[in-house]
Write a protein that holds these residues in place. Structure first.
Motif, short mmCIF file in Angstrom:
data_model
loop_
_atom_site.label_atom_id
_atom_site.label_comp_id
_atom_site.label_asym_id
_atom_site.label_seq_id
_atom_site.Cartn_x
_atom_site.Cartn_y
_atom_site.Cartn_z
N LEU A 4 -5.38 2.86 -1.33
CA LEU A 4 -4.81 3.70 -0.28
C LEU A 4 -5.32 3.20 1.06
N ALA A 24 -4.68 12.16 -1.14
CA ALA A 24 -3.86 12.15 0.09
C ALA A 24 -3.48 13.57 0.49
N GLU A 30 0.27 12.40 2.97
CA GLU A 30 0.88 11.94 1.73
C GLU A 30 0.73 10.43 1.63
N ALA A 31 0.89 9.93 0.42
CA ALA A 31 0.79 8.49 0.18
C ALA A 31 2.19 7.93 -0.01
N PHE A 41 -1.42 5.80 3.75
CA PHE A 41 -1.62 7.23 4.03
C PHE A 41 -0.81 7.61 5.26
#
Length: 45
Positions: A4, A24, A30-31, A41
């Protein structure tokens, strides 16, 4: 391992995609998948 990437240049790795998605969400964003097992991210506005 799933990676991430954060906008500030930090990188975190996770054992599974669900771990990465949960992290996340906990961080307030959110990813989004970039390629393969690399995610970016995206903070929620």
């Amino acid at each position: 391992m799933y990676q991430l990437n954060f906008p500030n240049g930090n990188v975190q790795t996770y054992n599974s995609s669900s771990e990465l998605q949960n992290a996340a969400r906990l961080l307030g964003g959110e990813a989004r998948i970039i390629s393969g097992k690399v995610y970016a991210f995206v903070p929620k506005k």
